[in-house]
Design a protein around this motif. Structure first.
Motif, short mmCIF file in Angstrom:
data_model
loop_
_atom_site.label_atom_id
_atom_site.label_comp_id
_atom_site.label_asym_id
_atom_site.label_seq_id
_atom_site.Cartn_x
_atom_site.Cartn_y
_atom_site.Cartn_z
N TYR A 158 -1.69 4.48 -1.28
CA TYR A 158 -0.92 3.43 -0.62
C TYR A 158 -1.85 2.40 0.01
O TYR A 158 -2.89 2.74 0.57
CB TYR A 158 -0.04 4.04 0.48
CG TYR A 158 0.80 5.18 0.00
CD1 TYR A 158 2.00 4.96 -0.66
CD2 TYR A 158 0.39 6.50 0.22
CE1 TYR A 158 2.78 6.02 -1.10
CE2 TYR A 158 1.17 7.56 -0.22
CZ TYR A 158 2.36 7.32 -0.88
OH TYR A 158 3.13 8.37 -1.32
N SER A 159 -1.43 1.15 -0.05
CA SER A 159 -2.18 0.07 0.59
C SER A 159 -1.96 0.15 2.11
O SER A 159 -1.13 0.93 2.59
CB SER A 159 -1.70 -1.28 0.07
OG SER A 159 -0.37 -1.51 0.53
N GLU A 199 1.71 -0.79 2.73
CA GLU A 199 2.62 0.30 2.37
C GLU A 199 2.53 1.45 3.38
O GLU A 199 3.54 2.03 3.75
CB GLU A 199 2.29 0.83 0.97
CG GLU A 199 2.61 -0.14 -0.14
CD GLU A 199 2.01 0.28 -1.48
OE1 GLU A 199 2.65 -0.02 -2.51
OE2 GLU A 199 0.92 0.90 -1.50
N THR A 200 1.32 1.73 3.81
CA THR A 200 1.11 2.79 4.80
C THR A 200 1.80 2.44 6.11
O THR A 200 2.48 3.29 6.70
CB THR A 200 -0.39 3.05 5.00
OG1 THR A 200 -0.95 3.44 3.75
CG2 THR A 200 -0.63 4.13 6.04
N GLU A 244 4.38 0.62 6.54
CA GLU A 244 5.82 0.77 6.35
C GLU A 244 6.23 2.24 6.38
O GLU A 244 7.23 2.61 6.97
CB GLU A 244 6.25 0.12 5.03
CG GLU A 244 6.17 -1.39 5.06
CD GLU A 244 6.33 -2.05 3.69
OE1 GLU A 244 6.55 -1.33 2.68
OE2 GLU A 244 6.22 -3.29 3.62
N LYS A 245 5.42 3.10 5.77
CA LYS A 245 5.72 4.52 5.70
C LYS A 245 5.66 5.19 7.08
O LYS A 245 6.42 6.12 7.35
CB LYS A 245 4.77 5.25 4.76
CG LYS A 245 5.10 5.07 3.30
CD LYS A 245 4.22 6.02 2.49
CE LYS A 245 4.82 6.38 1.17
NZ LYS A 245 6.10 7.00 1.19
N ILE A 261 -7.31 2.44 1.12
CA ILE A 261 -6.13 3.03 0.50
C ILE A 261 -5.93 4.42 1.08
O ILE A 261 -6.89 5.11 1.44
CB ILE A 261 -6.23 3.07 -1.05
CG1 ILE A 261 -7.53 3.73 -1.50
CG2 ILE A 261 -6.08 1.68 -1.63
CD1 ILE A 261 -7.64 3.93 -3.01
N ASP A 263 -3.83 8.28 1.12
CA ASP A 263 -3.09 9.26 0.34
C ASP A 263 -2.06 9.95 1.25
O ASP A 263 -1.94 9.61 2.43
CB ASP A 263 -4.05 10.26 -0.33
CG ASP A 263 -4.89 11.05 0.66
OD1 ASP A 263 -4.51 11.18 1.85
OD2 ASP A 263 -5.96 11.56 0.24
N ASP A 264 -1.35 10.90 0.68
CA ASP A 264 -0.31 11.59 1.45
C ASP A 264 -0.87 12.36 2.64
O ASP A 264 -0.21 12.46 3.68
CB ASP A 264 0.51 12.51 0.54
CG ASP A 264 1.39 11.74 -0.42
OD1 ASP A 264 1.87 10.64 -0.05
OD2 ASP A 264 1.60 12.22 -1.56
N ILE A 288 -1.31 9.86 5.33
CA ILE A 288 0.01 9.51 5.88
C ILE A 288 0.46 10.56 6.89
O ILE A 288 0.90 10.23 8.00
CB ILE A 288 1.06 9.36 4.75
CG1 ILE A 288 0.67 8.26 3.77
CG2 ILE A 288 2.46 9.15 5.32
CD1 ILE A 288 0.69 6.85 4.29
#
Length: 133
Positions: free
Chosen positions: A2-3, A6-7, A9-10, A39, A41-42, A45
């Motif tokens: 994820y950028s 995106e991160t 937002e998550k 970037i 990863d999960d 996150i």
């Protein structure tokens, strides 16, 4: 992967906060893409969500760094981490108790004012003499 956007937002975090956390070293093992952009990863996150929770527990950046350092040392530091979290939990429980007291007072006052306005209760004040008419 994820950028940054995106991160954000998550995890429900601003771009600036995520960048700050990265710059402070609070998010280890962040990879970079071919353009040298971060970037995530999960695992990142999940960790960032944990940081958000720790922040909501009123943990300072320095305390988060200390906690992170212990996490990075592995399983042997679990008792120390439990101790840190137990202290934060006690602080939060005290804050919750204080907030509940305040809410109880506000509810009592709201009911009192409603009862006075409806004629159910006679008005009184701790500040002025309400018996003079």
């Amino acid at each position: 992967m994820y950028s940054m956007k995106e991160t954000c937002e998550k995890v429900g975090m601003t771009y600036e906060t995520l960048k700050y956390y990265c710059n402070e070293g609070l998010i280890p093992n962040v990879k970079r893409d071919k353009n040298n952009y971060r970037i995530f990863d999960d695992n990142n996150i999940s960790w960032i969500k944990s940081l958000t929770c720790l922040k909501k527990c009123n943990m300072s950046i320095e305390e988060m760094k200390e906690y992170l350092a212990l996490c990075l040392k592995g399983e042997s530091t679990i008792p120390e981490r439990q101790s840190i979290l137990a202290v934060k939990k006690e602080q939060l429980l005290k804050e919750m108790s204080d907030l509940q007291e305040s809410l109880d007072f506000l509810n009592w006052k709201e009911n009192f004012y409603n009862d006075v306005l409806s004629g159910k209760t006679q008005y009184f004040s701790y500040l002025i003499d309400t018996n003079q008419k």
